[in-house]
Design a protein around this motif. Sequence first.
Motif, PDB file in Angstrom:
ATOM      1  N   VAL A  32     -10.291 -63.535  29.306  1.00 39.75           N
ATOM      2  CA  VAL A  32     -10.771 -64.498  30.070  1.00 39.75           C
ATOM      3  C   VAL A  32     -11.342 -65.575  28.998  1.00 39.75           C
ATOM      4  O   VAL A  32     -11.527 -66.766  29.364  1.00 39.75           O
ATOM      5  CB  VAL A  32     -12.144 -64.026  31.098  1.00 39.75           C
ATOM      6  N   SER A  33     -11.798 -65.382  27.901  1.00 37.77           N
ATOM      7  CA  SER A  33     -12.248 -66.245  27.191  1.00 37.77           C
ATOM      8  C   SER A  33     -11.236 -67.126  26.470  1.00 37.77           C
ATOM      9  O   SER A  33     -11.483 -68.389  26.097  1.00 37.77           O
ATOM     10  CB  SER A  33     -13.175 -65.387  25.799  1.00 37.77           C
ATOM     11  N   THR A  34     -10.131 -66.847  26.612  1.00 42.65           N
ATOM     12  CA  THR A  34      -8.944 -67.838  26.193  1.00 42.65           C
ATOM     13  C   THR A  34      -7.980 -68.249  27.289  1.00 42.65           C
ATOM     14  O   THR A  34      -6.693 -68.733  27.074  1.00 42.65           O
ATOM     15  CB  THR A  34      -8.254 -66.880  25.159  1.00 42.65           C
ATOM     16  N   ILE A  35      -8.503 -68.151  28.620  1.00 45.83           N
ATOM     17  CA  ILE A  35      -7.548 -68.202  29.628  1.00 45.83           C
ATOM     18  C   ILE A  35      -7.488 -69.855  29.797  1.00 45.83           C
ATOM     19  O   ILE A  35      -6.046 -69.975  30.361  1.00 45.83           O
ATOM     20  CB  ILE A  35      -8.367 -67.958  30.757  1.00 45.83           C
ATOM     21  N   GLY A  36      -8.122 -70.769  29.317  1.00 45.79           N
ATOM     22  CA  GLY A  36      -8.102 -72.176  29.601  1.00 45.79           C
ATOM     23  C   GLY A  36      -6.742 -72.439  28.525  1.00 45.79           C
ATOM     24  O   GLY A  36      -5.582 -73.089  29.025  1.00 45.79           O
ATOM     25  N   ASP A  37      -6.446 -72.033  27.531  1.00 49.09           N
ATOM     26  CA  ASP A  37      -5.315 -72.262  26.433  1.00 49.09           C
ATOM     27  C   ASP A  37      -4.235 -71.683  27.091  1.00 49.09           C
ATOM     28  O   ASP A  37      -3.204 -72.244  26.713  1.00 49.09           O
ATOM     29  CB  ASP A  37      -5.702 -71.848  24.836  1.00 49.09           C
ATOM     30  N   ASP A  64      -7.084 -58.364  29.262  1.00 45.95           N
ATOM     31  CA  ASP A  64      -8.010 -58.243  30.461  1.00 45.95           C
ATOM     32  C   ASP A  64      -7.113 -58.454  31.876  1.00 45.95           C
ATOM     33  O   ASP A  64      -5.935 -58.890  31.762  1.00 45.95           O
ATOM     34  CB  ASP A  64      -9.322 -58.493  30.294  1.00 45.95           C
ATOM     35  N   THR A  65      -8.071 -58.205  32.890  1.00 45.47           N
ATOM     36  CA  THR A  65      -7.644 -58.993  34.230  1.00 45.47           C
ATOM     37  C   THR A  65      -6.870 -60.085  34.155  1.00 45.47           C
ATOM     38  O   THR A  65      -5.808 -60.360  34.884  1.00 45.47           O
ATOM     39  CB  THR A  65      -8.577 -58.261  35.304  1.00 45.47           C
ATOM     40  N   SER A  66      -7.554 -61.037  33.786  1.00 47.31           N
ATOM     41  CA  SER A  66      -7.075 -62.391  33.713  1.00 47.31           C
ATOM     42  C   SER A  66      -5.964 -62.724  32.936  1.00 47.31           C
ATOM     43  O   SER A  66      -5.114 -63.331  33.729  1.00 47.31           O
ATOM     44  CB  SER A  66      -8.446 -63.171  33.248  1.00 47.31           C
ATOM     45  N   GLY A  67      -5.883 -62.115  31.615  1.00 46.16           N
ATOM     46  CA  GLY A  67      -4.485 -62.151  31.050  1.00 46.16           C
ATOM     47  C   GLY A  67      -3.590 -61.370  31.842  1.00 46.16           C
ATOM     48  O   GLY A  67      -2.229 -61.983  31.603  1.00 46.16           O
ATOM     49  N   ALA A  68      -3.677 -60.343  32.150  1.00 46.38           N
ATOM     50  CA  ALA A  68      -2.577 -59.645  33.074  1.00 46.38           C
ATOM     51  C   ALA A  68      -2.190 -60.347  34.238  1.00 46.38           C
ATOM     52  O   ALA A  68      -0.845 -60.240  34.435  1.00 46.38           O
ATOM     53  CB  ALA A  68      -3.285 -58.132  33.387  1.00 46.38           C
ATOM     54  N   TRP A  69      -3.059 -60.997  34.890  1.00 43.58           N
ATOM     55  CA  TRP A  69      -2.614 -61.762  36.067  1.00 43.58           C
ATOM     56  C   TRP A  69      -1.744 -62.813  35.608  1.00 43.58           C
ATOM     57  O   TRP A  69      -0.834 -63.354  36.149  1.00 43.58           O
ATOM     58  CB  TRP A  69      -3.859 -62.107  36.886  1.00 43.58           C
ATOM     59  N   LEU A  70      -2.045 -63.708  34.800  1.00 42.39           N
ATOM     60  CA  LEU A  70      -1.212 -64.699  34.056  1.00 42.39           C
ATOM     61  C   LEU A  70       0.093 -64.351  33.491  1.00 42.39           C
ATOM     62  O   LEU A  70       1.098 -64.763  34.169  1.00 42.39           O
ATOM     63  CB  LEU A  70      -1.808 -65.388  32.887  1.00 42.39           C
ATOM     64  N   ILE A  71       0.221 -62.956  33.200  1.00 47.20           N
ATOM     65  CA  ILE A  71       1.568 -62.633  32.906  1.00 47.20           C
ATOM     66  C   ILE A  71       2.279 -62.132  34.036  1.00 47.20           C
ATOM     67  O   ILE A  71       3.354 -62.405  33.935  1.00 47.20           O
ATOM     68  CB  ILE A  71       1.311 -61.371  31.831  1.00 47.20           C
ATOM     69  N   SER A  96      -1.441 -49.088  33.705  1.00 45.79           N
ATOM     70  CA  SER A  96      -2.372 -49.159  35.065  1.00 45.79           C
ATOM     71  C   SER A  96      -3.008 -50.339  35.555  1.00 45.79           C
ATOM     72  O   SER A  96      -3.162 -50.705  36.855  1.00 45.79           O
ATOM     73  CB  SER A  96      -3.497 -48.031  34.861  1.00 45.79           C
ATOM     74  N   LEU A  97      -3.273 -51.241  34.595  1.00 47.47           N
ATOM     75  CA  LEU A  97      -3.903 -52.485  34.831  1.00 47.47           C
ATOM     76  C   LEU A  97      -2.711 -53.243  35.638  1.00 47.47           C
ATOM     77  O   LEU A  97      -3.142 -54.093  36.784  1.00 47.47           O
ATOM     78  CB  LEU A  97      -4.079 -53.234  33.628  1.00 47.47           C
ATOM     79  N   PHE A  98      -1.582 -53.326  35.148  1.00 44.99           N
ATOM     80  CA  PHE A  98      -0.671 -54.243  35.960  1.00 44.99           C
ATOM     81  C   PHE A  98      -0.151 -53.720  37.233  1.00 44.99           C
ATOM     82  O   PHE A  98       0.115 -54.316  38.122  1.00 44.99           O
ATOM     83  CB  PHE A  98       0.872 -54.142  35.147  1.00 44.99           C
ATOM     84  N   ASP A  99      -0.253 -52.296  37.280  1.00 43.73           N
ATOM     85  CA  ASP A  99       0.233 -51.790  38.508  1.00 43.73           C
ATOM     86  C   ASP A  99      -1.040 -51.997  39.698  1.00 43.73           C
ATOM     87  O   ASP A  99      -0.755 -52.372  40.847  1.00 43.73           O
ATOM     88  CB  ASP A  99       0.264 -50.182  38.359  1.00 43.73           C
ATOM     89  N   GLU A 100      -2.295 -52.080  39.164  1.00 45.83           N
ATOM     90  CA  GLU A 100      -3.336 -52.506  39.881  1.00 45.83           C
ATOM     91  C   GLU A 100      -3.256 -53.984  40.436  1.00 45.83           C
ATOM     92  O   GLU A 100      -3.627 -54.199  41.811  1.00 45.83           O
ATOM     93  CB  GLU A 100      -4.761 -52.239  39.320  1.00 45.83           C
ATOM     94  N   ILE A 101      -2.922 -54.827  39.605  1.00 47.81           N
ATOM     95  CA  ILE A 101      -2.674 -56.055  40.103  1.00 47.81           C
ATOM     96  C   ILE A 101      -1.484 -56.035  41.178  1.00 47.81           C
ATOM     97  O   ILE A 101      -1.556 -57.032  41.880  1.00 47.81           O
ATOM     98  CB  ILE A 101      -2.445 -56.878  38.684  1.00 47.81           C
ATOM     99  N   GLU A 102      -0.633 -55.313  41.034  1.00 45.14           N
ATOM    100  CA  GLU A 102       0.649 -55.516  41.835  1.00 45.14           C
ATOM    101  C   GLU A 102       0.259 -55.047  43.062  1.00 45.14           C
ATOM    102  O   GLU A 102       0.629 -55.648  44.165  1.00 45.14           O
ATOM    103  CB  GLU A 102       1.770 -54.725  41.254  1.00 45.14           C
ATOM    104  N   ARG A 103      -0.394 -54.027  43.032  1.00 45.06           N
ATOM    105  CA  ARG A 103      -0.979 -53.593  44.325  1.00 45.06           C
ATOM    106  C   ARG A 103      -1.983 -54.472  45.231  1.00 45.06           C
ATOM    107  O   ARG A 103      -1.778 -54.576  46.375  1.00 45.06           O
ATOM    108  CB  ARG A 103      -1.908 -52.273  44.165  1.00 45.06           C
TER     109      ARG A 103
END
Length: 382
Positions: A32-37, A64-71, A96-103
Amino acid sequence: MAFLEKNTAPSIALEADGPDRHRLVFVGDWAVSTIGDAEKMLADLTVPWDHLTCIDVSRIDHLDTSGAWLIHRTRGRLEFKGRKVGLTGVSEVRQSLFDEIERHHPPNWKPDRQAFSIAGFLETTGRHMVDIYQDTLAMLHILGSLGLVLSTVLLQPKRLRSISIAVQFDRSCIGAVPIVALMSFLIGAIISQQGGFYLRQFGADIFVVDLAGILVLREIGVILTAIMVAGRSGSAFTAELGSMRMQEEVDALHVIGLSVTEVLVLPRILALMIALPILTFISDMSALLGSGLVTWAYLDIPPAAFLTQLQAAITTKTVAVGLVKAPFMALIIGLIACVEGLKVEGSSESLGRHTTMSVVKAIFLVIVVDGFFAIFFAAIGV
């Protein structure tokens, strides 16, 4: 401390994965701290998508969740172009983080279409019948409260809010005269023109006067006026009371001990019951004026002959039949308008819905009541 650690800037590399095959490598911190770049980098991303095989996340330092969502979103954007893109270098924790985002990814919208079924039809019919029952109870409640307030006003005439009645009469009657007169004039003209067009073929031009006079004075005048009043004054009553409900002014009247029926409902209904017979009479005269002008211009029936034939065709009962209906129709319009206004909740959507329902219900019941009056007058021979 962890929050004092310097973040590694995110970056994206394109590496060969065989002849004419490439993989997209994500490097650095995707948090989340580098989400803008990261957002700016992905916006400018141009890759040979037809040669792309996978996305490699093994070199990411912090995710983290923000970066995983961007990917996840980038992978979906690439797959939207028609090529399956895999995800490699994913540890068990990150998987598990990517699976949670997919769900939690919102599914594609699908219209709510249900096949016809007898059970669904019966359920919908039952719901409508319950709504009709509840509306009937609400109207009877207002009508009973109105009768109680009227009895109180008769015993204590000073409690009658004459100024409120005068204001509502001005809005409901005087303000409606131009549109009612214009519409009735046009309807009367149309009736005479169409009637004359067909009756002239049989040499019965003069009976257009009978047709227009009886039709206007018994039915068309009062129905047309009631419909216009329902759309004009009825909707205004609903909107006014609904707005007061939204601003909690109705609750304030309860708190200070005033009767809502006496303060808000009675003046509007009394003004409407006085206004509608007057508007009906104006509508009748305007329609007959339009009819007379058309028969003069289109059928060469002079005004004197028109008036003579009209006097022979109509009686006092013919005029009274239309005027007698007006107060009852005004009562129905006023009751429905006030009931729907007091049912408004705290949103503008609710106000619009109940205003529309007020007009529709009022017009429907006006036509139904007119049918009952027609049967009644036919039964007693009027």
